[in-house]
Motif scaffolding. Structure first.
Motif, mmCIF file in Angstrom:
data_model
loop_
_atom_site.group_PDB
_atom_site.id
_atom_site.type_symbol
_atom_site.label_atom_id
_atom_site.label_comp_id
_atom_site.label_asym_id
_atom_site.label_seq_id
_atom_site.Cartn_x
_atom_site.Cartn_y
_atom_site.Cartn_z
ATOM 1 N N LEU A 191 27.270 59.322 -138.883
ATOM 2 C CA LEU A 191 27.687 57.428 -137.818
ATOM 3 C C LEU A 191 27.379 56.647 -138.977
ATOM 4 C CD1 LEU A 191 27.381 57.749 -134.431
ATOM 5 C CD2 LEU A 191 29.705 57.591 -136.097
ATOM 6 N N GLU A 192 25.462 56.917 -139.483
ATOM 7 C CA GLU A 192 25.103 55.616 -140.249
ATOM 8 C C GLU A 192 25.699 55.396 -141.484
ATOM 9 O OE1 GLU A 192 20.955 56.927 -140.365
ATOM 10 O OE2 GLU A 192 20.317 55.628 -138.178
ATOM 11 N N HIS A 193 26.367 56.568 -141.812
ATOM 12 C CA HIS A 193 27.299 57.000 -143.506
ATOM 13 C C HIS A 193 28.416 55.969 -143.111
ATOM 14 C CE1 HIS A 193 28.114 58.170 -147.083
ATOM 15 N NE2 HIS A 193 29.228 58.423 -147.016
ATOM 16 N N ILE A 194 28.983 56.224 -142.564
ATOM 17 C CA ILE A 194 30.256 55.594 -141.827
ATOM 18 C C ILE A 194 30.563 53.862 -141.479
ATOM 19 C CG2 ILE A 194 32.370 55.063 -140.148
ATOM 20 C CD1 ILE A 194 32.198 58.925 -140.216
ATOM 21 N N SER A 198 31.789 51.591 -144.360
ATOM 22 C CA SER A 198 32.673 50.696 -143.215
ATOM 23 C C SER A 198 32.065 49.136 -144.246
ATOM 24 C CB SER A 198 32.300 49.922 -142.465
ATOM 25 O OG SER A 198 33.798 49.764 -142.122
ATOM 26 N N ASN A 199 30.942 48.917 -144.258
ATOM 27 C CA ASN A 199 30.332 47.122 -145.050
ATOM 28 C C ASN A 199 30.912 47.267 -146.573
ATOM 29 O OD1 ASN A 199 29.347 46.131 -142.272
ATOM 30 N ND2 ASN A 199 27.278 47.711 -142.527
ATOM 31 N N GLU A 200 30.095 47.807 -147.308
ATOM 32 C CA GLU A 200 30.783 48.302 -148.315
ATOM 33 C C GLU A 200 32.139 48.410 -149.315
ATOM 34 O OE1 GLU A 200 29.077 50.885 -152.487
ATOM 35 O OE2 GLU A 200 29.227 51.644 -150.950
ATOM 36 N N LEU A 201 33.071 48.853 -148.128
ATOM 37 C CA LEU A 201 34.342 48.606 -148.069
ATOM 38 C C LEU A 201 34.869 46.885 -148.220
ATOM 39 C CD1 LEU A 201 37.256 49.819 -148.313
ATOM 40 C CD2 LEU A 201 37.228 50.095 -146.113
ATOM 41 N N LEU A 202 33.920 46.265 -147.261
ATOM 42 C CA LEU A 202 34.523 45.075 -146.553
ATOM 43 C C LEU A 202 34.232 44.033 -147.728
ATOM 44 C CD1 LEU A 202 33.317 45.235 -143.371
ATOM 45 C CD2 LEU A 202 35.971 44.662 -144.036
ATOM 46 N N ASP A 203 32.999 44.134 -148.607
ATOM 47 C CA ASP A 203 32.522 43.619 -149.558
ATOM 48 C C ASP A 203 33.614 43.793 -150.722
ATOM 49 O OD1 ASP A 203 30.185 42.771 -148.785
ATOM 50 O OD2 ASP A 203 28.508 43.821 -148.899
ATOM 51 N N THR A 231 28.896 38.739 -151.769
ATOM 52 C CA THR A 231 29.261 40.092 -150.685
ATOM 53 C C THR A 231 28.879 38.708 -149.430
ATOM 54 O OG1 THR A 231 26.486 39.946 -150.205
ATOM 55 C CG2 THR A 231 28.101 41.409 -151.653
ATOM 56 N N LEU A 232 29.579 39.835 -148.451
ATOM 57 C CA LEU A 232 29.779 39.124 -147.137
ATOM 58 C C LEU A 232 28.429 38.403 -146.130
ATOM 59 C CD1 LEU A 232 32.062 41.378 -145.328
ATOM 60 C CD2 LEU A 232 32.855 39.074 -146.090
#
Length: 668
Positions: A191-194, A198-203, A231-232
């Motif tokens: 879950l932490e990896h996901i 997801s944060n990296e995908l948004l950036d 980055t966001l």
């Protein structure tokens, strides 16, 4: 006579066979050749041995620390930190007998492979930090290596304990793997990896949206040189260098992107000039909009005194915007002659500047769920609209306002108002384009550049909104690192079909929109290179950053789905339902958010009753809006560019822009 395979060749072959995928960061492995053809001395000359024990390992009780100290003790005994001795350099003339120098280096390389891993592993000092999957390659390598025991047993030196050290290492790694492979902790790490992915995908998605057709790459390049890739997190900071003296954020594209950020997450990306009453004590910003020789720029100040001082000193058309809306405006008509004022066309310049300011304020109002108005000049207007909206700034209650506001920008582009669009010249105007979609069943489609460009910002806003709704609740569940909360979060995500449904749907729509625009971009990009030209306003470093980001988006999406599907094969709903009953009240609000149920009360019962109560509609019943330009079968990776059939100026009669996707119903 059959040629004997050298001992070092065996080590090199087995190391690449077992460690190539799971140990890419091992520096010693990178120095070993796959195909052993050179001499031993030539291969190992850059692999040095040190018998120093780092302070990290000196007093640590971790397993890798124990292994490291054992290896150093063995290497000290065998003088691995020195060149082979005269007797060890003896080379047998028989093809079936061992070369002692080769054997010396082979054992030394094995020790260095393990020591390098121990030093670089996150679990060097603490066994709890190591990933069980990291242990598997080295355990497999050592096990295979022991089947060549006839090569490692010493015949001349009884003190050579290489076999004993390797067997001890294998047993220690097996024990470490059992201790770290606890299922519950493993689920928590997934879950932490996901969440991080997801944060990296948004950036990366942010960089794609900002860079693909922008004409302000020089501004971005200066920012990247100073602050690093956009980055966001960087955008959410009130840093003056990000939006101060900026042409991009004052352009149409920059205004739409900023309003998209406000729409998805108004808490992090504070709106400006809209009367932010709820956060009146938070960081307040005053904007100064200027027209400097037909170049519109935007400045930010943290105090009204500083903003007014600069406003008074400006020698150009200027508009001052405060937290509640537009405050003052001025031109140079009072300080110049009437004839000079006519030459400078100040009236039209100030009128255009006011239009751009009002457009920015209108987009942000619409992003907050308030009706879009052409003129917003006072706090009273905000109060009036707030009352009419029942004091709510929830995007889900009025999702069409922002789409309507973006449509006004699209209409302006279609009408030829592109001087301050923020879009590169090749993509400006109402150009109509056609392309072919599909592999087996091909379908001809058509649209225009303004619609395709702005749809990318819409799908990015939806992706960011979905991430905020889903991942904020996931983070709330796993924030304390509890295993039972992680299992309950997995149960809620699975029952709502959140990862493979809502989140993946948003990722697909964004990738479909980005890939469509990327196809036209590459067509124009390669055509420009063929003619020895460049896309005006763009630079090569930012084009590379954009290309790397759009490639990364597809890879990260695949990684998220792969990790989630693997997790689904390892745990059942019955086990998860039992764990869901044990969550604490502090995490229950986040659990209810994931389940889409009222908070804070949630009656959980055991067995089938709990499953019946928590079960939500199946994935097939969850209706998700689909973009008119992307269906469920659209490729989401960096697929081959769509075929460009036509690229021409669009006629005056054009279809109205279709509204983008909205995920409000999914989380209602």
């Amino acid at each position: 006579m059959e040629q004997r395979e050298s001992d070092l060749a065996i080590v090199c072959r087995l190391a690449h066979e077992h460690l190539s995928e799971g140990a890419k960061g091992n520096d010693v492995l990178r120095r070993l050749p796959r195909d052993f053809r050179s001499g031993v001395d030539e291969i190992v000359k850059d692999i040095h041995t040190s018998i120093e024990v780092p302070p990290l390992f000196a007093n640590s009780g971790g397993t890798l620390s124990f292994i490291f100290r054992k290896l150093v003790g063995y290497q000290t005994q065998q003088n691995h930190h020195q060149p082979p001795g005269r007797l060890q350099r003896f080379t047998s003339f028989s093809a079936r007998e061992a070369n002692t120098c080769d054997n010396f280096h082979a054992k030394r390389v094995v020790c260095e492979l393990l020591k390098t891993w121990a030093c670089c592993s996150p679990g060097a000092a603490n066994d709890d930090s190591i990933n069980p999957e990291e242990i598997d390659p080295y355990l497999s390598f050592l096990r295979h290596l022991m089947y060549y025991h006839d090569r490692w047993s010493a015949k001349l030196w009884g003190s050579d304990a290489f076999m004993e050290i390797m067997i001890q290492t294998i047993r220690k790694l097996e024990s470490l793997k059992r201790d770290t492979a606890d299922a519950r902790q493993k689920y928590l790490r997934v879950l932490e990896h996901i969440y991080e992915a997801s944060n990296e995908l948004l950036d990366h998605a942010l960089r794609v949206t900002m860079l693909v057709v922008s004409d302000q790459h020089a501004e971005f390049e200066q920012l990247v040189t100073k602050e690093g890739p956009m980055t966001l997190k960087l955008l959410s900071q009130r840093a003056s260098d990000i939006r101060n003296n900026s042409q991009f954020w004052s352009s149409d594209l920059g205004q739409v992107l900023h309003s998209a950020l406000v729409r998805a997450d108004p808490q992090r990306f504070k709106p400006t000039g809209t009367g932010d009453i709820e956060n009146a004590t938070a960081a307040r910003v005053w904007n100064l909009w200027t027209d400097e020789l037909r170049t519109v720029k935007r400045y930010e100040y943290s105090s009204v005194e500083e903003a007014r001082l600069v406003f008074e000193q400006c020698r150009c058309c200027t508009v001052l915007v405060g937290p509640e809306g537009k405050m003052q405006e001025k031109s140079l008509a009072a300080a110049t002659s009437q004839m000079l004022s006519k030459v400078l066309q100040e009236d039209s310049t100030l009128r255009e500047l006011n239009r751009r300011v009002e457009q920015s304020l209108g987009l942000q109002r619409a992003a907050l769920g308030l009706p879009f108005h052409e003129k917003v000049t006072a706090i009273e207007d905000f109060f009036e609209q707030t009352d009419s909206a029942n004091g709510s700034a929830d995007v889900s209650e009025a999702p069409n306002y922002w789409h309507d506001a973006v449509s006004k920008v699209r209409d302006a582009w279609m009408a030829g108002q592109t001087d301050a669009s923020g879009v590169a010249e090749l993509f400006r105007g109402g150009k109509k384009v056609k392309w072919i979609e599909g592999v087996f069943e091909k379908e001809s489609k058509c649209s225009d550049f303004p619609t395709i460009i702005l749809d990318l910002s819409k799908t990015f806003a939806d992706l960011l909104c979905c991430h905020k709704e889903v991942m904020s609740a996931v983070r709330g569940m796993i924030g304390e690192g509890g295993s039972k909360e992680a299992l309950a979060a997995i149960y809620a995500l699975r029952q709502r079909n959140t990862i493979t449904g809502q989140l993946d749907g948003c990722m697909q729509r964004f990738m479909a929109s980005a890939n469509l625009l990327h196809g036209f971009y590459e067509h124009m990009f390669f055509e420009s290179l063929e003619g020895n030209k460049k896309i005006k306003g763009q630079t090569a470093p930012m084009q590379r950053l954009y290309f790397e980001s759009i490639r990364s988006c597809g890879k990260i999406r695949d990684d998220i789905l792969t990790q989630w599907h693997k997790l689904g094969l390892q745990v059942t709903d019955d086990n998860l339902a039992e764990e869901a009953k044990r969550i604490d009240m502090t995490e229950k609000a986040a659990f209810c958010q994931l389940m889409g149920m009222p908070s804070p009360t949630l009656a959980l019962t055991g067995g089938s009753a709990a499953k019946a109560q928590l079960q939500l509609p199946d994935a097939e019943k969850v209706q998700m809006s689909q973009s008119p330009r992307s269906d469920a079968g659209s490729p989401v990776e960096l697929a081959p560019a769509p075929l460009v059939e036509e690229l021409k100026s669009k006629d005056k009669a054009n279809e109205s822009s279709e509204s983008g996707d909205d995920l409000a119903e999914v989380f209602r």
